[in-house]
Design a protein around this motif. Structure first.
Motif, PDB file in Angstrom:
ATOM      1  N   UNK A  20      59.732   9.856 -83.156  1.00 57.96           N
ATOM      2  CA  UNK A  20      61.136  10.190 -83.334  1.00 57.96           C
ATOM      3  C   UNK A  20      61.266  11.683 -83.540  1.00 57.96           C
ATOM      4  N   UNK A  21      62.485  12.181 -83.785  1.00 58.32           N
ATOM      5  CA  UNK A  21      62.679  13.619 -84.005  1.00 58.32           C
ATOM      6  C   UNK A  21      62.053  14.071 -85.313  1.00 58.32           C
ATOM      7  N   UNK A  22      61.830  15.377 -85.443  1.00 59.86           N
ATOM      8  CA  UNK A  22      61.286  15.938 -86.672  1.00 59.86           C
ATOM      9  C   UNK A  22      62.350  15.856 -87.763  1.00 59.86           C
ATOM     10  N   UNK A  23      61.946  15.408 -88.955  1.00 57.87           N
ATOM     11  CA  UNK A  23      62.879  15.282 -90.066  1.00 57.87           C
ATOM     12  C   UNK A  23      62.327  15.983 -91.300  1.00 57.87           C
ATOM     13  N   UNK A  24      63.258  16.401 -92.131  1.00 56.67           N
ATOM     14  CA  UNK A  24      62.912  16.966 -93.431  1.00 56.67           C
ATOM     15  C   UNK A  24      63.516  16.075 -94.497  1.00 56.67           C
ATOM     16  N   UNK A  25      63.296  16.394 -95.751  1.00 59.93           N
ATOM     17  CA  UNK A  25      63.868  15.603 -96.839  1.00 59.93           C
ATOM     18  C   UNK A  25      65.394  15.620 -96.800  1.00 59.93           C
ATOM     19  N   UNK A  26      65.983  16.643 -96.166  1.00 60.28           N
ATOM     20  CA  UNK A  26      67.433  16.712 -96.088  1.00 60.28           C
ATOM     21  C   UNK A  26      68.013  15.702 -95.089  1.00 60.28           C
ATOM     22  N   UNK A  27      67.232  15.339 -94.086  1.00 63.83           N
ATOM     23  CA  UNK A  27      67.736  14.413 -93.071  1.00 63.83           C
ATOM     24  C   UNK A  27      67.129  13.015 -93.202  1.00 63.83           C
ATOM     25  N   UNK A  28      66.224  12.844 -94.136  1.00 66.57           N
ATOM     26  CA  UNK A  28      65.625  11.516 -94.325  1.00 66.57           C
ATOM     27  C   UNK A  28      66.643  10.613 -95.024  1.00 66.57           C
ATOM     28  N   UNK A  29      66.974   9.494 -94.389  1.00 64.75           N
ATOM     29  CA  UNK A  29      67.931   8.568 -94.979  1.00 64.75           C
ATOM     30  C   UNK A  29      67.557   7.144 -94.596  1.00 64.75           C
ATOM     31  N   UNK A  30      68.126   6.191 -95.309  1.00 62.62           N
ATOM     32  CA  UNK A  30      67.852   4.774 -95.076  1.00 62.62           C
ATOM     33  C   UNK A  30      69.176   4.043 -94.890  1.00 62.62           C
ATOM     34  N   UNK A  31      69.227   3.135 -93.932  1.00 64.32           N
ATOM     35  CA  UNK A  31      70.425   2.344 -93.667  1.00 64.32           C
ATOM     36  C   UNK A  31      70.146   0.871 -94.004  1.00 64.32           C
ATOM     37  N   UNK A  32      70.230   0.473 -95.271  1.00 62.17           N
ATOM     38  CA  UNK A  32      69.954  -0.919 -95.628  1.00 62.17           C
ATOM     39  C   UNK A  32      71.007  -1.891 -95.109  1.00 62.17           C
ATOM     40  N   UNK A  78      70.232   9.268 -87.397  1.00 58.86           N
ATOM     41  CA  UNK A  78      70.528   9.431 -85.984  1.00 58.86           C
ATOM     42  C   UNK A  78      70.018   8.322 -85.088  1.00 58.86           C
ATOM     43  N   UNK A  79      69.587   7.205 -85.653  1.00 59.44           N
ATOM     44  CA  UNK A  79      69.015   6.125 -84.830  1.00 59.44           C
ATOM     45  C   UNK A  79      70.097   5.492 -83.959  1.00 59.44           C
ATOM     46  N   UNK A  80      69.860   5.380 -82.655  1.00 57.09           N
ATOM     47  CA  UNK A  80      70.873   4.797 -81.763  1.00 57.09           C
ATOM     48  C   UNK A  80      71.017   3.289 -81.935  1.00 57.09           C
ATOM     49  N   UNK A  81      70.093   2.662 -82.672  1.00 54.49           N
ATOM     50  CA  UNK A  81      70.127   1.217 -82.847  1.00 54.49           C
ATOM     51  C   UNK A  81      70.808   0.799 -84.147  1.00 54.49           C
ATOM     52  N   UNK A  82      71.365   1.725 -84.876  1.00 52.67           N
ATOM     53  CA  UNK A  82      72.026   1.391 -86.137  1.00 52.67           C
ATOM     54  C   UNK A  82      73.162   0.406 -85.874  1.00 52.67           C
ATOM     55  N   UNK A  83      73.088  -0.760 -86.515  1.00 54.24           N
ATOM     56  CA  UNK A  83      74.040  -1.847 -86.284  1.00 54.24           C
ATOM     57  C   UNK A  83      74.464  -2.398 -87.643  1.00 54.24           C
ATOM     58  N   UNK A  84      75.488  -1.832 -88.248  1.00 59.88           N
ATOM     59  CA  UNK A  84      75.872  -2.227 -89.608  1.00 59.88           C
ATOM     60  C   UNK A  84      76.326  -3.688 -89.688  1.00 59.88           C
ATOM     61  N   UNK A  85      75.960  -4.338 -90.786  1.00 57.18           N
ATOM     62  CA  UNK A  85      76.309  -5.733 -91.053  1.00 57.18           C
ATOM     63  C   UNK A  85      77.340  -5.777 -92.175  1.00 57.18           C
ATOM     64  N   UNK A  86      78.394  -6.597 -91.982  1.00 58.74           N
ATOM     65  CA  UNK A  86      79.379  -6.726 -93.055  1.00 58.74           C
ATOM     66  C   UNK A  86      79.701  -8.175 -93.402  1.00 58.74           C
ATOM     67  N   UNK A  87      78.952  -9.129 -92.814  1.00 55.67           N
ATOM     68  CA  UNK A  87      79.207 -10.541 -93.094  1.00 55.67           C
ATOM     69  C   UNK A  87      77.878 -11.286 -92.957  1.00 55.67           C
ATOM     70  N   UNK A  88      77.437 -11.890 -94.035  1.00 55.15           N
ATOM     71  CA  UNK A  88      76.137 -12.577 -94.026  1.00 55.15           C
ATOM     72  C   UNK A  88      76.332 -14.085 -94.160  1.00 55.15           C
ATOM     73  N   UNK A  89      75.692 -14.810 -93.235  1.00 51.58           N
ATOM     74  CA  UNK A  89      75.842 -16.260 -93.147  1.00 51.58           C
ATOM     75  C   UNK A  89      74.474 -16.915 -93.298  1.00 51.58           C
ATOM     76  N   UNK A  90      74.427 -17.994 -94.069  1.00 50.43           N
ATOM     77  CA  UNK A  90      73.210 -18.794 -94.191  1.00 50.43           C
ATOM     78  C   UNK A  90      73.492 -20.192 -93.656  1.00 50.43           C
ATOM     79  N   UNK A  91      72.641 -20.661 -92.745  1.00 48.53           N
ATOM     80  CA  UNK A  91      72.700 -22.034 -92.243  1.00 48.53           C
ATOM     81  C   UNK A  91      71.508 -22.790 -92.795  1.00 48.53           C
ATOM     82  N   UNK A  92      71.767 -23.951 -93.383  1.00 48.54           N
ATOM     83  CA  UNK A  92      70.692 -24.806 -93.894  1.00 48.54           C
ATOM     84  C   UNK A  92      70.524 -26.007 -92.980  1.00 48.54           C
ATOM     85  N   UNK A  93      69.407 -26.063 -92.315  1.00 47.59           N
ATOM     86  CA  UNK A  93      68.980 -27.247 -91.567  1.00 47.59           C
ATOM     87  C   UNK A  93      67.484 -27.100 -91.421  1.00 47.59           C
TER      88      UNK A  93
END
Length: 391
Positions: A14-26, A45-60
């Protein structure tokens, strides 16, 4: 501690990063925590960042056929809520079929670790399709904004429905008449209703791994002529067609020039081997009759490579539906209204002649069976040939 300068692009992919640009997207769909995600990229800057705002659990947890029956539901949830993240709790033996559903983000294997982990999670919705008390009892311990389906416990120490939409689903599991007389909904419709959706005829979702498909294609070979899969499997002894009937049907199909593929699960191995021995003794070699124990992925691939499926009400039947293959369905205790999608015209259902059929498995015979025995091999042959002629 984060180093002042992270590794260069070649080492870090990936691109070069420093502590200023290091981040986490939980909040990202691909975030796994504690290790890089499958894209092996830093979050910044990850192009695959896909934020989640609704979590579903299916039990089977189990019931492979029902997992296919319910397989369109995650796709509908994602269509209605694109930012939804769908977790499915399942037994380890059944997990591979769920991993073939690209709309299920996480297959959580049911074990002591997941049971300990679930109370610490937070879901927006839980849909419980689990009818076994030990699994349904998990629902009360899960933190969720909305719960629907079946749970276990309460003042009566029993299964109980959560929400009005779950009442018919609950009744289906209580007594015979609710399933065989009053019900006209398929299980797919019932599962959708529990989740507050209306089923619109969406097909099953099954994304078979290409390596499994290639292995099964190699087993079948490239012999010309119609291919018929004989699925001997069934979850209950009362749902099994006798091996002698399978042998009579197989003999007749071979005489018609068909190539046969024999399918069954681990518990059906003796019956499958008995049928194959019979066919080998009449001179049918591997080019005419294909059989070997298959992995779950390979079994899922097989119906996609044949022309017609002959099966009882079982996982194999739903695999045929997933591949949209013409099917001859043999029904004894099962109610066809539950399992045959209303929009399909390529399923020929042949029913037992006994007046107690269907019985929804609350059997007057005490579990001895016999209703499947009354389905005539000659009628099954005709239905199979009719499908082959129509192809």
């Amino acid at each position: 501690m984060i180093p002042e300068q992270l590794p260069d692009k070649g080492a870090f992919l990936g691109p070069v990063h420093t502590t200023d640009t290091f981040e986490i997207h939980p909040d990202c769909r691909h975030f796994v925590g504690g290790r890089p995600c499958r894209y092996w990229q830093p979050c910044h800057g990850c192009p695959h960042h896909d934020p989640v705002d609704h979590r579903v659990l299916i039990l089977m947890l189990g019931l492979l056929g029902d997992m296919l029956i319910a397989s369109p539901l995650p796709k509908r949830i994602r269509a209605e809520k694109p930012a939804a993240y769908i977790t499915w709790l399942a037994d380890e033996a059944c997990a591979p079929i769920l991993r073939m559903n690209p709309y299920v983000d996480e297959v959580l294997v049911h074990n002591w670790e997941s049971a300990a982990q679930l109370p610490s999670r937070r879901f927006d919705a839980v849909y419980s399709f689990e009818r076994t008390p030990s699994a349904a009892a998990l629902v009360d311990r899960i933190n969720a904004g909305h719960k629907a389906g079946l749970a276990f416990g309460g003042p009566h120490h029993a299964l109980y429905p959560m929400g009005e939409a779950a009442m018919q689903f609950f009744r289906q599991n209580t007594w015979n008449d609710y399933r065989t007389i009053t019900n006209s909904q398929t299980w797919t419709e019932l599962y959708f209703a529990v989740a507050d959706y209306t089923y619109a005829g969406e097909p099953y979702v099954l994304d078979v791994p290409e390596p499994a498909r290639r292995r099964v294609a190699s087993l079948l070979g490239n012999r010309s002529g119609p291919r018929v899969c004989l699925n001997l499997g069934g979850s209950l002894p009362t749902k099994l067609w006798p091996v002698r009937h399978w042998a009579e049907l197989a003999d007749a199909l071979l005489d018609q020039g068909a190539q046969l593929a024999v399918l069954g699960g681990p518990s059906d191995r003796d019956a499958c081997e008995a049928l194959v021995r019979h066919l080998r003794m009449r001179g049918a070699d591997e080019s005419r009759v294909a059989y070997t124990p298959l992995s779950l992925e390979e079994a899922a691939a097989l119906p996609g490579l044949i022309d017609v499926m002959v099966t009882g009400d079982s996982f194999g039947f739903h695999l045929a539906l997933a591949h949209e293959k013409p099917t001859v369905l043999l029904l004894g205790p099962s109610n066809g209204a539950e399992v045959i999608p209303k929009h399909l015209a390529n399923v020929t259902a042949l029913r037992s002649a006994l007046p107690c059929s269907p019985c929804a498995h609350q059997v007057a015979c005490g579990g001895v069976g016999g209703c499947m025995d009354t389905i005539d091999p000659a009628a099954v042959l005709k239905a199979t040939l009719d499908h082959l002629t129509a192809i």
